[in-house]
Write an enzyme that holds these catalytic residues in place. Structure first.
Site, mmCIF file in Angstrom:
data_model
loop_
_atom_site.group_PDB
_atom_site.id
_atom_site.type_symbol
_atom_site.label_atom_id
_atom_site.label_comp_id
_atom_site.label_asym_id
_atom_site.label_seq_id
_atom_site.Cartn_x
_atom_site.Cartn_y
_atom_site.Cartn_z
ATOM 1 N N ARG A 184 0.788 -1.239 0.000
ATOM 2 C CA ARG A 184 0.000 0.000 0.000
ATOM 3 C C ARG A 184 0.819 1.287 0.000
ATOM 4 O O ARG A 184 0.258 2.363 -0.204
ATOM 5 C CB ARG A 184 -0.932 0.013 1.218
ATOM 6 N N LYS A 200 12.612 5.316 4.911
ATOM 7 C CA LYS A 200 11.503 5.775 4.071
ATOM 8 C C LYS A 200 11.662 7.239 3.644
ATOM 9 O O LYS A 200 11.378 7.587 2.501
ATOM 10 C CB LYS A 200 10.183 5.618 4.834
ATOM 11 N N ASP A 221 0.641 7.061 12.126
ATOM 12 C CA ASP A 221 -0.294 5.999 12.468
ATOM 13 C C ASP A 221 -0.505 5.968 13.974
ATOM 14 O O ASP A 221 -0.929 4.975 14.517
ATOM 15 C CB ASP A 221 0.266 4.649 11.989
ATOM 16 N N GLU A 235 0.145 9.653 19.622
ATOM 17 C CA GLU A 235 1.172 10.429 20.302
ATOM 18 C C GLU A 235 1.726 11.509 19.373
ATOM 19 O O GLU A 235 1.851 12.671 19.748
ATOM 20 C CB GLU A 235 2.299 9.506 20.779
ATOM 21 N N CYS A 253 -3.050 -1.083 12.187
ATOM 22 C CA CYS A 253 -2.952 -1.872 10.945
ATOM 23 C C CYS A 253 -2.761 -3.345 11.280
ATOM 24 O O CYS A 253 -3.091 -4.221 10.509
ATOM 25 C CB CYS A 253 -1.775 -1.411 10.106
ATOM 26 N N CYS A 279 -11.697 23.365 24.044
ATOM 27 C CA CYS A 279 -11.065 22.767 25.222
ATOM 28 C C CYS A 279 -10.115 23.769 25.875
ATOM 29 O O CYS A 279 -9.708 24.757 25.265
ATOM 30 C CB CYS A 279 -10.326 21.493 24.833
ATOM 31 N N CYS A 322 -6.460 24.300 23.994
ATOM 32 C CA CYS A 322 -6.222 25.278 22.929
ATOM 33 C C CYS A 322 -6.586 26.693 23.356
ATOM 34 O O CYS A 322 -5.988 27.649 22.865
ATOM 35 C CB CYS A 322 -6.880 24.874 21.615
HETATM 36 ZN ZN LIG Z 1 -9.025 22.450 21.719
#
Ligand SMILES: [Zn+2]
Length: 332
Positions: A63, A76, A120, A123, A178, A232, A235
């Site tokens: 893929r 990569k 993926d 974190e 995956c 939130c 931010c």
């Molecule tokens: Zn926020």
């Protein structure tokens, strides 16, 4: 006929120059990152930083469109940069072979007009989100698994942030990876192309689609979700817990032994029963639970998982590879 003639007809006069002036970082060059980076390179985005910690593996070839069999074992980021340079020699490509961490995120991801998520794991996404909260840089959250995916262009303070939607990364072992759900190449291609399209809107000064789109491409479903109205505290008050390393997945080489230790902060609680069956399927060998430990072998390494999320991986492995293994198998 110039290289961008057909694109200019659609995007308008001046779009070549506009795209050439833009700097974009693509974080993660797996299936989604490959497609996003390829579209942006071919569209003539002037500078692309390509960041990935991993080497090309055989199971990627199904893929991850930028890689060939001859690339197995190579980083990569480097392969992607070389391949895209061969497709468009007019643009600047900057490969970075590194793991995105709280220690290097500011340095690696500052000064971009857009950050594209090709990762993926949550974190990395929460790190990008923190950085975007601080700098105001737009970023596009993209995730794909199985034949499903999500895309959401985020720009704080004009929009909600990732933590307005998901306050904390899902618990370890709670999300499909995956490894547990599998992944279909064409489905990732659709999701990643959608993200690249939103990227072109942002880079040419248009308004991207501000709702989160969720696809199930196997069952022909598409949903638009309005981001939360209430913002939130992270931010609104610029609290950057991930950049400040209050939330981490740390991998360090073992002293005097060949191997790597992974620590999770704050500690989680692993579901050993689910993990055991997953690991046995993956490795094709039995794993054993002993009290607070789950032990077995995978990829030629001896692995011990602790109930609190910690892991010891013995054998020839780098900290970067160990983090990849962990996020792939245990999740985050
Ligand atoms: Zn926020």
């Amino acid at each position: 006929m110039s290289r961008y003639a057909k694109q200019r007809i659609f995007l308008g006069a001046g779009s070549d120059e506009l795209l050439r002036s833009r700097r974009v970082a693509v974080v993660g060059l797996g299936a989604t990152g490959s497609v996003i980076a390829a579209w942006l390179a071919r569209a003539g985005v002037g500078h692309l930083t390509l960041l990935d910690r991993d080497l090309v593996e055989r199971s990627n070839l199904q893929r991850q469109l930028l890689y060939l069999e001859a690339d197995l074992g190579r980083p990569k980021a480097e392969v992607a940069a070389a391949r895209l340079a061969a497709a468009n020699s007019d643009i600047e490509l900057h490969p970075v072979v590194a793991d995105l961490t709280s220690g290097n995120a500011r340095e690696l991801l500052s000064g971009f007009d857009l950050i594209c998520d090709g990762t993926d794991n949550f974190e990395a996404r929460f790190l990008i989100n923190d950085l975007a909260i601080l700098t105001g840089a737009p970023w596009i959250y993209t995730g794909a698994i199985g034949a499903e995916g999500v895309v959401w262009p985020i720009q704080v303070p004009a929009t909600a942030c990732l933590r307005c939607l998901i306050e904390e990364p899902p618990a370890f072992g709670d999300v499909d990876t995956c490894d547990t759900a599998g992944v279909l190449g064409p489905a990732v291609g659709v999701v990643a192309s959608w993200a690249a399209l939103e990227a072109l809107k942002i880079l040419t000064g248009r308004e991207p689609h501000r709702e989160l789109v969720r696809f199930n491409l196997w069952d022909d479903e598409r949903q638009f979700l309005r981001p939360p109205k209430s913002r939130c505290r992270f931010c609104t008050e610029q609290i950057t817990e991930f950049l400040d390393a209050r939330w981490t997945l740390k991998a360090s080489a073992l002293c005097g032994l060949e191997g790597v230790q992974i620590r999770v902060n704050p500690p989680g609680k692993l579901d050993f029963a689910a993990l055991q069956s997953r690991l046995e399927t993956r490795s094709g060998s039995p794993w054993k639970q002993r009290g607070m430990l789950l032990k077995g072998r995978d990829g030629g390494w001896d692995i011990t998982l602790f109930q609190d999320g910690r892991a010891l991986i013995h054998g020839a492995i780098t900290p970067e590879r160990a983090r990849s293994w962990y996020t792939e198998v245990v999740g985050c």
